[in-house]
Design an enzyme around this catalytic site. Structure first.
Site, short mmCIF file in Angstrom:
data_model
loop_
_atom_site.label_atom_id
_atom_site.label_comp_id
_atom_site.label_asym_id
_atom_site.label_seq_id
_atom_site.Cartn_x
_atom_site.Cartn_y
_atom_site.Cartn_z
N SER A 203 42.61 3.74 95.84
CA SER A 203 43.47 3.98 96.99
C SER A 203 43.19 3.02 98.15
O SER A 203 44.12 2.55 98.82
CB SER A 203 43.32 5.42 97.48
N HIS A 249 41.58 5.38 102.72
CA HIS A 249 42.93 4.91 103.03
C HIS A 249 42.96 4.11 104.32
O HIS A 249 43.52 3.00 104.36
CB HIS A 249 43.88 6.11 103.13
#
Length: 299
Positions: A203, A249
């Site tokens: 991610s 993230h």
């Protein structure tokens, strides 16, 4: 898609902007500075002024002596190479898939490769983690997935975002962007997450590609509203859904955005030096943060 009547070199895309003359379905606001045909990021070649299409680069449009014609380059300054334009993206997909299959065959690999700062492993009767010297976890965790939905979602993002970025930046710069974005995400997890909290997945790297896509589209003067909407939606999911490492993230997004900005806005005269310097600064910031965090965990 049908071309506009009387304009065979300027196909019209769905939303009013012209479509690339080689890829009519791709909207673009950039035209070749020589023949004025619309060109998308995959087709554009950096020239002394603006961008040129592959045909004008190949023929030199009658001049044939310009450096840009003899050495076609991408918007980031990488030499345009033949072969598969998604080669590095496919390799990254293959590595992720291979690690996923290896974990399915041996579940203990996940415990050995995931990102964990410092924890006691009862099975090994020993302390494990990055702070215990296992720094490789900061990168191996980027290629690690356990659930099929997790790897499917991340690999879809890699395929969708990676191809255009690889074409626009060049293979080496694109690979540096991916790996450093993943490292930036892992670093923020290491800094802020609980020491015994595990984290894994691509991610951080994917969010780095998302940030780089926004930078590239802004550089090409494209409409940023779709990317901003996608960013906002993903940030909403990141901070509202349980079990998601928001640190990875955000870290990946910031790292990828900074690197991409340096790559596409570097001055032509010192482009490679500036690009390498930006990557080195991101790497240095990550290393310093990791060292400081390690010292705080061990004292």
């Amino acid at each position: 898609m049908d071309q506009a009547p009387g304009s065979p070199d300027r196909p019209q895309a769905a939303h009013g902007l012209p479509g690339c003359y080689r890829h009519p379905g791709r909207e673009t606001g950039i035209s070749c500075t020589r023949c004025e045909r619309p060109i998308c990021p995959e087709c554009m070649v950096s020239a002394s002024v603006g961008f040129q299409c592959p045909e004008c680069v190949r023929t030199g449009s009658g001049t044939g002596h310009a450096p840009s014609a003899s050495r076609p380059r991408t918007i980031a300054g990488a030499e345009v190479t033949g072969g598969d334009p998604r080669l590095v993206t496919k390799i990254l997909l293959g590595v992720n898939a291979a690690v996923f299959l290896a974990v399915l065959a041996d579940r203990t690999l996940a415990d050995q490769l995931n990102l964990i700062a410092l924890a006691f492993d009862p099975r090994l009767r020993d302390v494990v983690g990055v702070a215990d010297g296992e720094w490789y976890r900061l990168l191996t965790s980027v290629f690690l997935h356990q659930q099929i939905w997790h790897i499917a979602f991340n690999m879809l993002g890699l395929w969708w975002l990676g191809g255009p970025l690889e074409a626009a930046l060049g293979r080496v710069r694109y690979l540096a962007l991916y790996l450093l974005s993943g490292l930036a995400g892992s670093t923020l997890v290491y800094l802020l997450a609980e020491p015994n909290q595990g984290a894994l997945g691509a991610s951080g790297a994917i969010w780095g590609l998302l940030g780089a896509t926004a930078v590239l589209l802004r550089r090409l003067d494209y409409d940023l509203r779709p990317v901003i909407a996608l960013l906002a939606l993903n940030l909403l999911f990141t901070f509202t859904m349980p079990g998601i490492s928001w640190e990875a993230h955000v870290g990946g997004l910031v790292g990828g955005t900074v690197i991409a900005f340096g790559m596409v806005h570097a001055p032509r005269e010192r482009r490679t030096l500036v690009q390498a310097g930006v990557c080195a600064l991101v790497l240095l910031a990550a290393v310093v943060a990791i060292v400081l965090r390690t010292q705080s965990l061990l004292t």
